[in-house]
Design an enzyme around this catalytic site. Structure first.
Site, PDB file in Angstrom:
ATOM      1  N   HIS A   1       0.869  -1.204   0.116  1.00 12.36           N
ATOM      2  CA  HIS A   1      -0.154   0.115   0.066  1.00 12.36           C
ATOM      3  C   HIS A   1       0.843   1.180  -0.162  1.00 12.36           C
ATOM      4  O   HIS A   1       0.515   2.220  -0.748  1.00 12.36           O
ATOM      5  CB  HIS A   1      -0.706   0.126   1.457  1.00 12.36           C
ATOM      6  CG  HIS A   1      -1.870  -1.195   1.304  1.00 12.36           C
ATOM      7  ND1 HIS A   1      -2.158  -1.559   2.328  1.00 12.36           N
ATOM      8  CD2 HIS A   1      -2.934  -1.322   0.601  1.00 12.36           C
ATOM      9  CE1 HIS A   1      -3.021  -2.637   2.491  1.00 12.36           C
ATOM     10  NE2 HIS A   1      -3.657  -2.568   1.280  1.00 12.36           N
TER      11      HIS A   1
ATOM     12  N   LYS B   1     -17.785  -5.740   7.481  1.00 10.95           N
ATOM     13  CA  LYS B   1     -16.424  -6.454   7.675  1.00 10.95           C
ATOM     14  C   LYS B   1     -15.994  -6.145   9.101  1.00 10.95           C
ATOM     15  O   LYS B   1     -16.353  -4.947   9.843  1.00 10.95           O
ATOM     16  CB  LYS B   1     -15.314  -5.842   6.914  1.00 10.95           C
ATOM     17  CG  LYS B   1     -15.205  -6.458   5.523  1.00 10.95           C
ATOM     18  CD  LYS B   1     -13.934  -5.909   4.774  1.00 10.95           C
ATOM     19  CE  LYS B   1     -13.820  -6.189   3.435  1.00 10.95           C
ATOM     20  NZ  LYS B   1     -12.884  -5.706   2.529  1.00 10.95           N
TER      21      LYS B   1
ATOM     22  N   ARG C   1      -2.247  -6.047  -8.153  1.00 12.99           N
ATOM     23  CA  ARG C   1      -1.016  -7.061  -7.955  1.00 12.99           C
ATOM     24  C   ARG C   1      -1.091  -8.151  -8.827  1.00 12.99           C
ATOM     25  O   ARG C   1      -0.134  -8.673  -9.245  1.00 12.99           O
ATOM     26  CB  ARG C   1      -1.215  -7.661  -6.716  1.00 12.99           C
ATOM     27  CG  ARG C   1      -1.184  -6.911  -5.441  1.00 12.99           C
ATOM     28  CD  ARG C   1      -1.619  -7.181  -4.207  1.00 12.99           C
ATOM     29  NE  ARG C   1      -2.972  -7.278  -4.132  1.00 12.99           N
ATOM     30  CZ  ARG C   1      -3.725  -7.542  -3.024  1.00 12.99           C
ATOM     31  NH1 ARG C   1      -3.204  -7.716  -2.003  1.00 12.99           N
ATOM     32  NH2 ARG C   1      -4.983  -7.361  -3.151  1.00 12.99           N
TER      33      ARG C   1
ATOM     34  N   SER D   1      -2.788  -7.675   3.393  1.00 10.85           N
ATOM     35  CA  SER D   1      -3.114  -7.333   4.776  1.00 10.85           C
ATOM     36  C   SER D   1      -3.319  -8.978   5.260  1.00 10.85           C
ATOM     37  O   SER D   1      -3.160  -8.962   6.427  1.00 10.85           O
ATOM     38  CB  SER D   1      -4.382  -6.494   5.030  1.00 10.85           C
ATOM     39  OG  SER D   1      -4.033  -5.142   4.594  1.00 10.85           O
TER      40      SER D   1
HETATM   41  P1  ADP Z   1      -9.800  -3.128  -0.440  1.00 13.29           P
HETATM   42  O1  ADP Z   1     -10.554  -4.146   0.663  1.00 13.29           O
HETATM   43  O2  ADP Z   1     -10.513  -2.016  -1.097  1.00 13.29           O
HETATM   44  O3  ADP Z   1      -9.273  -4.214  -1.560  1.00 13.29           O
HETATM   45  P2  ADP Z   1      -7.081  -3.125   0.339  1.00 13.29           P
HETATM   46  O4  ADP Z   1      -6.662  -2.350   1.802  1.00 13.29           O
HETATM   47  O5  ADP Z   1      -6.835  -4.472   0.319  1.00 13.29           O
HETATM   48  O6  ADP Z   1      -8.500  -2.605   0.271  1.00 13.29           O
HETATM   49  O7  ADP Z   1      -6.050  -2.447  -0.980  1.00 13.29           O
HETATM   50  C1  ADP Z   1      -6.383  -0.864  -1.084  1.00 13.29           C
HETATM   51  C2  ADP Z   1      -5.675  -0.795  -2.555  1.00 13.29           C
HETATM   52  O8  ADP Z   1      -4.486  -1.169  -2.255  1.00 13.29           O
HETATM   53  C3  ADP Z   1      -6.175  -1.693  -3.545  1.00 13.29           C
HETATM   54  O9  ADP Z   1      -6.269  -0.935  -4.757  1.00 13.29           O
HETATM   55  C4  ADP Z   1      -5.678  -2.785  -3.565  1.00 13.29           C
HETATM   56  O10 ADP Z   1      -5.482  -3.530  -4.849  1.00 13.29           O
HETATM   57  C5  ADP Z   1      -4.163  -2.010  -3.510  1.00 13.29           C
HETATM   58  N1  ADP Z   1      -3.041  -3.125  -2.883  1.00 13.29           N
HETATM   59  C6  ADP Z   1      -3.213  -3.950  -1.875  1.00 13.29           C
HETATM   60  N2  ADP Z   1      -2.455  -4.618  -1.616  1.00 13.29           N
HETATM   61  C7  ADP Z   1      -1.217  -3.946  -2.434  1.00 13.29           C
HETATM   62  C8  ADP Z   1      -0.017  -4.392  -2.659  1.00 13.29           C
HETATM   63  N3  ADP Z   1       0.877  -5.453  -2.160  1.00 13.29           N
HETATM   64  N4  ADP Z   1       0.756  -3.615  -3.837  1.00 13.29           N
HETATM   65  C9  ADP Z   1       0.143  -2.773  -4.478  1.00 13.29           C
HETATM   66  N5  ADP Z   1      -1.112  -2.732  -4.233  1.00 13.29           N
HETATM   67  C10 ADP Z   1      -1.894  -3.074  -3.098  1.00 13.29           C
END
Ligand code: ADP
Length: 175
Positions: free
Chosen positions: A23, A47, A96, A134
């Site tokens: 992120h 959630k 990803r 996460s």
């Molecule tokens: P959501 O539940 O909306 O997917 P996340 O917190 O999992 O929220 O992810 C937020 C954003 O960051 C999304 O666009 C997701 O695709 C991106 N993201 C999550 N993990 C990574 C990563 N390891 N590298 C790049 N982008 C990521």
């Protein structure tokens, strides 16, 4: 008539439960592409997050402190409404994998039909972090042994390590 949206301002939305190095990488790169970046931490009533929205905001602020053009806020409801309320014309997401692209495509088409004035922009994940999620880091914190902190440092920014371990030491049940 409402003010036109700013095409130099992007909003990166997500759950960030908690923020990972993946992120943080997407956000830092987005902050170089756009003049202004807002990170929107989504509050989803369906959630049960590990970190409360206040905790997620606080961790995100610590991690992004060096980035002067980035601000952090939480929101509930539709992401496109939050983007519009921020006055931004761009919704920024990271991808990803092909699986991400598939679900992001559906989401971006839905968002476009809800708010055609907002454009979704994707950044490809950094190859060093494309496997980081996460969910994965919560499992490491939950099931890791004494070396969990060292292992977590490869996946999450430093300010996240101790609070994450404390969540499970203190008996969190969600993963
Ligand atoms: P959501 O539940 O909306 O997917 P996340 O917190 O999992 O929220 O992810 C937020 C954003 O960051 C999304 O666009 C997701 O695709 C991106 N993201 C999550 N993990 C990574 C990563 N390891 N590298 C790049 N982008 C990521």
């Amino acid at each position: 008539m409402s003010k036109p949206l700013d095409s130099r301002h992007a909003v990166c939305v997500g759950s960030f439960d908690p923020v990972t190095l993946g992120h943080a990488d997407i956000i830092a790169r987005g902050a170089r592409v756009f003049d202004r970046l807002t990170v929107g931490i989504g509050i989803n009533p369906d959630k049960r997050p590990l970190f409360s929205s206040d905790e997620r905001i606080e961790l995100m602020r610590q991690v992004l402190e060096p980035l002067e053009n980035v601000t952090v806020a939480s929101f509930d409801g539709l992401a496109v409404n939050f983007v519009r309320d921020c006055g931004a014309a761009v919704l920024l997401r990271g991808v990803r994998s092909l699986m991400d692209i598939e679900s992001e495509l559906t989401m971006s088409l839905t968002n476009r039909s809800l708010a055609p004035e907002i454009e979704t922009v994707f950044l490809m994940a950094n190859e060093n972090y494309s496997h980081v999620s996460s969910t994965l880091i919560k499992q490491i914190a939950r099931f890791g042994k004494d070396d969990a902190a060292d292992r977590l440092r490869s996946f999450v920014p430093d300010p996240v390590v101790a609070p994450l371990i404390a969540k499970y030491r203190d008996g969190a049940s969600s993963a």
